[in-house]
Design an enzyme around this catalytic site. Structure first.
Site, PDB file in Angstrom:
ATOM      1  CG  HIS A 116     -13.042   2.733   6.125  1.00 16.23           C
ATOM      2  ND1 HIS A 116     -12.075   3.287   6.928  1.00 16.23           N
ATOM      3  CD2 HIS A 116     -14.029   2.347   6.970  1.00 16.23           C
ATOM      4  CE1 HIS A 116     -12.457   3.232   8.198  1.00 16.23           C
ATOM      5  NE2 HIS A 116     -13.640   2.671   8.244  1.00 16.23           N
ATOM      6  CB  CYS A 174      -4.484   7.530   5.947  1.00 13.18           C
ATOM      7  SG  CYS A 174      -3.720   7.874   7.535  1.00 13.18           S
ATOM      8  CD  GLN A 182      -2.780   1.525   2.189  1.00 12.76           C
ATOM      9  OE1 GLN A 182      -2.288   1.847   3.257  1.00 12.76           O
ATOM     10  NE2 GLN A 182      -4.087   1.414   2.011  1.00 12.76           N
ATOM     11  CG  ASN A 216     -12.085  -1.580   5.616  1.00 15.77           C
ATOM     12  OD1 ASN A 216     -11.788  -0.410   5.888  1.00 15.77           O
ATOM     13  ND2 ASN A 216     -11.738  -2.581   6.397  1.00 15.77           N
ATOM     14  N   GLY A 217     -14.713  -1.990   6.997  1.00 16.89           N
ATOM     15  CA  GLY A 217     -15.172  -1.186   8.129  1.00 16.89           C
ATOM     16  C   GLY A 217     -16.093  -1.975   9.041  1.00 16.89           C
ATOM     17  N   GLY A 218     -15.631  -2.258  10.249  1.00 18.75           N
ATOM     18  CA  GLY A 218     -16.494  -2.875  11.257  1.00 18.75           C
ATOM     19  C   GLY A 218     -16.863  -4.323  10.982  1.00 18.75           C
ATOM     20  N   GLY A 264      -9.937  -5.450   9.104  1.00 20.01           N
ATOM     21  CA  GLY A 264      -8.783  -4.794   9.690  1.00 20.01           C
ATOM     22  C   GLY A 264      -8.592  -5.213  11.133  1.00 20.01           C
TER      23      GLY A 264
HETATM   24  C1  LIG Z   1      -3.664   0.773  13.977  1.00 19.10           C
HETATM   25  C2  LIG Z   1      -4.318   1.013  12.653  1.00 19.10           C
HETATM   26  C3  LIG Z   1      -3.533   1.313  11.563  1.00 19.10           C
HETATM   27  C4  LIG Z   1      -4.112   1.509  10.312  1.00 19.10           C
HETATM   28  N1  LIG Z   1      -3.295   1.754   9.245  1.00 19.10           N
HETATM   29  C5  LIG Z   1      -3.832   1.805   8.003  1.00 19.10           C
HETATM   30  C6  LIG Z   1      -2.996   1.909   6.850  1.00 19.10           C
HETATM   31  O1  LIG Z   1      -1.762   1.949   6.931  1.00 19.10           O
HETATM   32  N2  LIG Z   1      -3.604   1.943   5.640  1.00 19.10           N
HETATM   33  C7  LIG Z   1      -4.975   1.872   5.504  1.00 19.10           C
HETATM   34  O2  LIG Z   1      -5.485   1.880   4.373  1.00 19.10           O
HETATM   35  N3  LIG Z   1      -5.769   1.792   6.557  1.00 19.10           N
HETATM   36  C8  LIG Z   1      -5.236   1.759   7.808  1.00 19.10           C
HETATM   37  N4  LIG Z   1      -6.061   1.635   8.890  1.00 19.10           N
HETATM   38  C9  LIG Z   1      -7.527   1.561   8.672  1.00 19.10           C
HETATM   39  C10 LIG Z   1      -7.964   0.116   8.450  1.00 19.10           C
HETATM   40  O3  LIG Z   1      -7.349  -0.411   7.285  1.00 19.10           O
HETATM   41  C11 LIG Z   1      -9.473   0.006   8.264  1.00 19.10           C
HETATM   42  O4  LIG Z   1      -9.855   0.751   7.121  1.00 19.10           O
HETATM   43  C12 LIG Z   1     -10.262   0.521   9.449  1.00 19.10           C
HETATM   44  O5  LIG Z   1      -9.682   0.105  10.680  1.00 19.10           O
HETATM   45  C13 LIG Z   1     -11.694   0.012   9.382  1.00 19.10           C
HETATM   46  O6  LIG Z   1     -11.740  -1.389   9.220  1.00 19.10           O
HETATM   47  P1  LIG Z   1     -11.913  -2.381  10.476  1.00 19.10           P
HETATM   48  O7  LIG Z   1     -13.158  -1.937  11.205  1.00 19.10           O
HETATM   49  O8  LIG Z   1     -12.038  -3.750   9.867  1.00 19.10           O
HETATM   50  O9  LIG Z   1     -10.705  -2.219  11.324  1.00 19.10           O
HETATM   51  C14 LIG Z   1      -5.518   1.446  10.158  1.00 19.10           C
HETATM   52  C15 LIG Z   1      -6.315   1.146  11.264  1.00 19.10           C
HETATM   53  C16 LIG Z   1      -5.732   0.922  12.499  1.00 19.10           C
HETATM   54  C17 LIG Z   1      -6.618   0.575  13.672  1.00 19.10           C
END
Ligand SMILES: Cc1cc2nc3c(=O)[nH]c(=O)nc-3n(C[C@H](O)[C@H](O)[C@H](O)COP(=O)(O)O)c2cc1C
Length: 321
Positions: free
Chosen positions: A154, A83, A53, A194-196, A216
């Site tokens: 997301h 981000c 990425q 993506n998300g949750g 994630g």
């Molecule tokens: C500690 C942390 C670091 C993350 N770093 C990135 C990253 O480098 N690139 C990215 O696209 N998303 C990053 N995210 C966002 C996650 O990829 C994801 O979009 C977000 O947490 C929602 O998905 P989830 O609910 O499955 O965690 C990060 C999230 C967390 C908690």
């Protein structure tokens, strides 16, 4: 995910699913072009399929970085357009690019011209007061024109004003329907949500509406869930019968890395949630947290931690649940 999905984490996750696509942490074009590439980009061949990425907004720098990543052997280049952190905004990349769809299109077109592997984008449904209907459609249209191979959305707006990145992980609410509508509007574009997504079973429900689902935090915090990916998503057997077997399978890698000077803690920090919810999980975590940081800590720590997790049947029931 930054600070989380480093190569040790990805190697471990690959033991739990042969098929899921794994992603690096976001790597900026500055780091790829001017940093310690060998350290930043190195990965174990066992990690395939793995995507790099990138964070950036200069088409030329992104194209060059994509080429370098492709030469390293990555299977996909993904551009971060999601981000929300201040540092990232100052560099004019990440989620603030949602407001510059034409530039994102240029970036993707430049990367596509530089590599043969798929170029994908991870974005939000919108930012701040943006109209999430029109702006997301506009971005998707520009990306399709640029030749993007897939979009990961997301399903939460990025809030660049007034919320910290940490708060923005849970606020504002998720809007899965917006991503489903995007898929209906662009049926030929591969779209992942993506998300949750809290479990692989939850991911399966999304697949009735979109082409893929990205996990994630749940994947990182409770990696045992990944054992269900191959059976439930791909109709293939799980690579290993249990989380305990995953630790056993991880040991040769850990030994190899220890011999190269990697500290045990750098690897074991990614496995703390492996037994989440089963008897002995807390003692397992505590054992690793206290012992793996000690000077000279070796695989005896892992074996010792494993001794705390007694109920193998519960592990299996957990996976089937
Ligand atoms: C500690 C942390 C670091 C993350 N770093 C990135 C990253 O480098 N690139 C990215 O696209 N998303 C990053 N995210 C966002 C996650 O990829 C994801 O979009 C977000 O947490 C929602 O998905 P989830 O609910 O499955 O965690 C990060 C999230 C967390 C908690």
């Amino acid at each position: 995910m930054m600070e989380w999905t480093d190569r040790h984490c990805r190697f471990f996750h690959r033991l739990l699913t042969r098929r899921a696509q794994l992603y690096t942490e976001m790597i900026t074009t500055g780091a790829v072009l001017r940093g310690d590439r060998a350290r930043l980009l190195a990965f174990d061949p066992a990690e395939h399929p793995v995507a790099a990425q990138l964070g950036g907004s200069d088409p030329k720098a992104l194209a060059e970085s994509a080429r370098i990543c492709a030469d390293f052997g990555y299977d996909e280049i993904n551009l971060n357009v999601g981000c929300p952190s201040d540092r990232v905004r100052e560099g004019r990349f990440g989620a603030c690019l949602m407001a510059e769809p034409a530039l994102v299109g240029e970036c993707v077109a430049a990367m596509k011209a530089a590599v043969r592997i798929p170029v994908t984008v991870k974005c939000r449904i919108g930012i701040d007061s943006q109209d999430a209907e029109a702006s997301l459609d506009t971005l998707a249209r520009m990306l399709v024109t640029a030749g993007v191979d897939a979009l990961i959305v997301h399903a939460r707006k990025a809030w660049l004003d007034g919320l910290s990145p940490k708060e923005n992980r849970d606020i504002p609410p998720l809007d899965y329907d917006r991503v489903y509508r995007l898929k209906r509007a662009f049926p030929a574009l591969s779209i992942a949500i993506n998300g949750g997504i809290a479990s692989v079973e939850h991911a399966v429900t999304h697949l009735a509406h979109v082409d893929g689902a990205m996990m994630g935090r749940a994947a990182y915090q409770e990696p045992w869930r990944l054992l269900a990916v191959d059976p439930l998503i791909y109709g293939a057997p799980a690579p290993l019968p249990s989380p305990k077997a995953a630790i056993e399978a991880f040991l040769p890698y850990v030994e190899r890395e220890l011999a190269r000077g990697t500290r045990l803690h750098a690897m074991t920090r990614h496995i703390l949630g492996l037994f989440h919810g089963v008897p002995g999980a807390r003692a397992f975590r505590r054992h690793i947290a206290t012992e793996a940081v000690k000077t000279g800590a070796g695989i005896a720590v892992l074996r010792g931690a494993l001794g705390h997790v007694v109920d193998a049947r519960a592990e299996l029931a957990h996976i089937a649940a």
